[in-house]
Enzyme design. Structure first.
Site, PDB file in Angstrom:
ATOM      1  N   LYS A 188       0.889  -1.162   0.000  1.00  0.00           N
ATOM      2  CA  LYS A 188       0.000   0.000   0.000  1.00  0.00           C
ATOM      3  C   LYS A 188       0.926   1.211   0.000  1.00  0.00           C
ATOM      4  O   LYS A 188       1.511   1.566   1.022  1.00  0.00           O
ATOM      5  CB  LYS A 188      -0.881  -0.016   1.251  1.00  0.00           C
ATOM      6  CG  LYS A 188      -2.198   0.730   1.126  1.00  0.00           C
ATOM      7  CD  LYS A 188      -2.107   2.203   0.796  1.00  0.00           C
ATOM      8  CE  LYS A 188      -1.701   3.060   1.956  1.00  0.00           C
ATOM      9  NZ  LYS A 188      -1.477   4.471   1.592  1.00  0.00           N
ATOM     10  N   GLU A 264       9.086   0.927  11.654  1.00  0.00           N
ATOM     11  CA  GLU A 264      10.209   1.875  11.517  1.00  0.00           C
ATOM     12  C   GLU A 264       9.580   3.253  11.587  1.00  0.00           C
ATOM     13  O   GLU A 264       8.876   3.651  10.659  1.00  0.00           O
ATOM     14  CB  GLU A 264      10.882   1.752  10.145  1.00  0.00           C
ATOM     15  CG  GLU A 264      11.314   0.372   9.750  1.00  0.00           C
ATOM     16  CD  GLU A 264      12.606  -0.030  10.392  1.00  0.00           C
ATOM     17  OE1 GLU A 264      13.226   0.786  11.068  1.00  0.00           O
ATOM     18  OE2 GLU A 264      12.977  -1.199  10.227  1.00  0.00           O
ATOM     19  N   CYS A 299      14.018  10.315   7.544  1.00  0.00           N
ATOM     20  CA  CYS A 299      13.740   9.833   8.911  1.00  0.00           C
ATOM     21  C   CYS A 299      14.936  10.036   9.824  1.00  0.00           C
ATOM     22  O   CYS A 299      14.778  10.356  10.988  1.00  0.00           O
ATOM     23  CB  CYS A 299      13.320   8.374   8.868  1.00  0.00           C
ATOM     24  SG  CYS A 299      14.530   7.318   8.072  1.00  0.00           S
ATOM     25  N   GLU A 398       9.122  15.693  16.095  1.00  0.00           N
ATOM     26  CA  GLU A 398       9.662  15.607  14.741  1.00  0.00           C
ATOM     27  C   GLU A 398       8.878  16.560  13.829  1.00  0.00           C
ATOM     28  O   GLU A 398       7.650  16.530  13.809  1.00  0.00           O
ATOM     29  CB  GLU A 398       9.485  14.173  14.235  1.00  0.00           C
ATOM     30  CG  GLU A 398      10.083  13.943  12.877  1.00  0.00           C
ATOM     31  CD  GLU A 398       9.791  12.535  12.365  1.00  0.00           C
ATOM     32  OE1 GLU A 398       8.646  12.085  12.510  1.00  0.00           O
ATOM     33  OE2 GLU A 398      10.706  11.908  11.808  1.00  0.00           O
TER      34      GLU A 398
END
Ligand code: NAD
Length: 494
Positions: A188, A264, A299, A398
């Site tokens: 997906k 993750e 990331c 973040e």
């Protein structure tokens, strides 16, 4: 890579896209569509299918069917290797086409996109193709009256959900080991960067991967993504994305079939520069790149910079000077250093983080604003805040944008305390001329990867994944194969 080649590809018409299920382009069950906007100019590039539970179910059934009939899962590792190597060759042959397509979709600067997306996927596919016929089972050290064997087996149907910053690279980190081990896969893709993964599945099919082994269903996270996470016939869910969605996926697993979930997640990675850094200019240049490349949408971005007091002023002068020289603009122009922010929503989130940091008392030294608004695209100036402390949101949350938080420290103990403050633990860096300091810091910092005298730049041979709330999955290296295989014991009386 020539500008003229890029310019030909950048205007290619992209027809409306459909799912890729059971080896064929497949229209969505509901007929619903999503617009794909290009962050380069805000214009509509094409549309994708807005998939739902019915499409996911078709894809999972196709994946299960081929897994059971053994057309891929029961081939020898050497046969799978051959097909995957053909697949990698095809991706390599189409690398520039894939890179430009991806840039039009997500705005990453073409030089970086070319290497980090198709070429990285090629390396990853080849790595797991080459690995799979070199991995052995085990014979247990039992007594002589029995034989204990440990087989490694594929798990069945693997669901893959990835984010929009590097869909091909991150997708390949999961798809390649899963396929090499003999599983079937349903991907997906992110709703605002689906095009390259659809193309990847078509190339896999051209390379001879049997129908149903690699399927792609596009659509939104809350619908298509969640249907995959809740599906009773998906054995593994490999995810890269935000912590909020990661938590949701664990719930989905608990509410459905207890599928294995590998997460993750995000980061707020500390980049720590000691007084004895060997080369201040080089460290400042790499640090600027470590946060600002791909507009901070990485990331492992070094989004918290910790500088020791003795070099603080000199380091900041260098950092501001290299940052001022960065060229932000059209990601398909080879002269740009940094392209567009991936979407208007992300740009708004970045600007809100800037406003909040100012309210909380951080000192803005550069950037903070939208750029090139007349193009219709989503560009943002690299932004640096000083005097950021652990009570501020910019220290803890973040942004996933080009926004750097800077603080100073006096000694190693304070650096460790600041670095480990917060809930994330994905990456870090230490800049020092002392081998002992470097090794002590590697041990002391809670992070899945600690760079020393560099930032970023690891490859497929080493694992990537988080500590603390940055997740617990591990992409890359031979260790990733553990996520897509299981161990089965045979206990044989002799
Ligand atoms: P996101 O979590 O919003 O979306 C990631 C994917 O999850 C997308 O495909 C999305 O459609 C899907 N999704 C969203 N809601 C879902 C749901 N309810 N059920 C199932 N699927 C759902 O993240 P994003 O905004 O696309 O990406 C940015 C995040 O990804 C950042 O936090 C970043 O740090 C993280 N990231 C981590 C790594 C890593 O390796 N650790 C790499 C890249 C990005």
């Amino acid at each position: 890579m020539l500008q003229s080649e890029i310019d030909i590809l950048r205007t290619a018409t992209i027809s409306p896209q459909h799912h890729f299920i059971a080896g064929a382009v497949t229209e969505g069950a509901s007929g619903a569509r999503l617009d794909v906007l290009s962050p380069i100019d805000g214009r509509t590039l094409t549309t994708i299918a807005d998939g739902g539970a019915e499409d996911i179910d078709r894809a999972v059934q196709a994946a299960r069917h081929v897994y059971e009939n053994g057309a891929w899962s029961r081939t020898t590792p050497t046969e799978r290797k051959k097909t995957l190597l053909r697949f990698a060759d095809l991706v390599e042959r189409h690398a520039l086409e894939l890179a430009v397509l991806g840039v039009r979709d997500n705005g990453t600067e073409i030089g970086m996109a070319y290497k980090a997306e198709p070429l990285s996927a090629v390396t990853t596919i080849r790595y797991y193709a080459e690995a799979i016929d070199k991995i052995y089972g085990e014979i247990a050290p039992t007594g002589r009256e029995v034989l204990g064997l440990v087989h490694r087996e594929a798990l069945g149907v693997v669901g893959v959900i990835v984010p929009w910053n590097f869909p091909l690279m991150i997708g390949a980190w999961k798809i390649a080991p899963a396929l090499a081990a003999g599983n079937s896969v349903v991907v997906k893709p992110p709703e605002n960067a689906s095009l390259t993964l659809l193309r990847l599945a078509a190339l896999a099919s051209d390379a001879g991967l049997p129908a149903g082994v690699l399927n792609v269903v596009t659509g939104r996270g809350a619908t298509a993504g969640e249907a995959l996470a809740l599906h009773m016939d998906v054995d593994v869910l490999a995810f890269t994305g935000s912590g909020a969605v990661g938590r949701r996926l664990l719930e989905c697993s608990a509410r459905s079939n207890l599928k294995r979930v590998y997460l993750e997640l995000g980061g707020k990675s500390p980049n720590i520069v000691f007084n004895d850094v060997p080369d201040i200019r080089q460290a400042a240049k790499v640090s600027a790149n470590g946060i600002f490349r791909n507009s901070g949408q990485v990331c492992v971005a070094g989004s918290r910079l910790l500088i020791q007091s003795g070099i603080y002023d000199r380091f900041m002068d260098e950092l501001l000077s290299v940052t001022a020289k960065l060229k932000i603009g059209d990601p398909l122009n080879l002269a740009s250093d940094i392209g567009a922010v991936s979407s208007e929503a992300q740009l708004r989130k970045n600007l809100a983080a800037v406003a909040r940091a100012e309210q909380e008392g951080a000192k803005r030294l550069s950037g903070g604003e939208r750029l090139h608004e007349t193009t219709g695209g989503y560009y943002m100036a690299p932004t640096i805040f000083a005097n950021v402390d652990p009570r501020m949101s910019l220290w803890n949350e973040e942004v996933f944008g080009p926004v750097l938080a800077v603080a100073r420290f006096d000694d190693e103990a304070e650096a460790v305390r600041l670095a480990n403050a917060g809930t994330y633990g994905l990456a870090a860096a230490v800049w020092t001329g002392s081998l002992s300091t470097a090794h002590r810091m590697v041990r002391a910092i809670d992070a899945g990867v600690v760079h020393v005298n560099t930032y970023g730049g690891t490859d497929v041979t080493v694992p990537l994944g988080g500590f603390k709330q940055s997740g617990f999955g591990r992409d890359k290296s031979l260790h990733a194969l553990d996520e897509y295989t299981d161990r089965k014991t045979a206990w044989i009386a002799l």
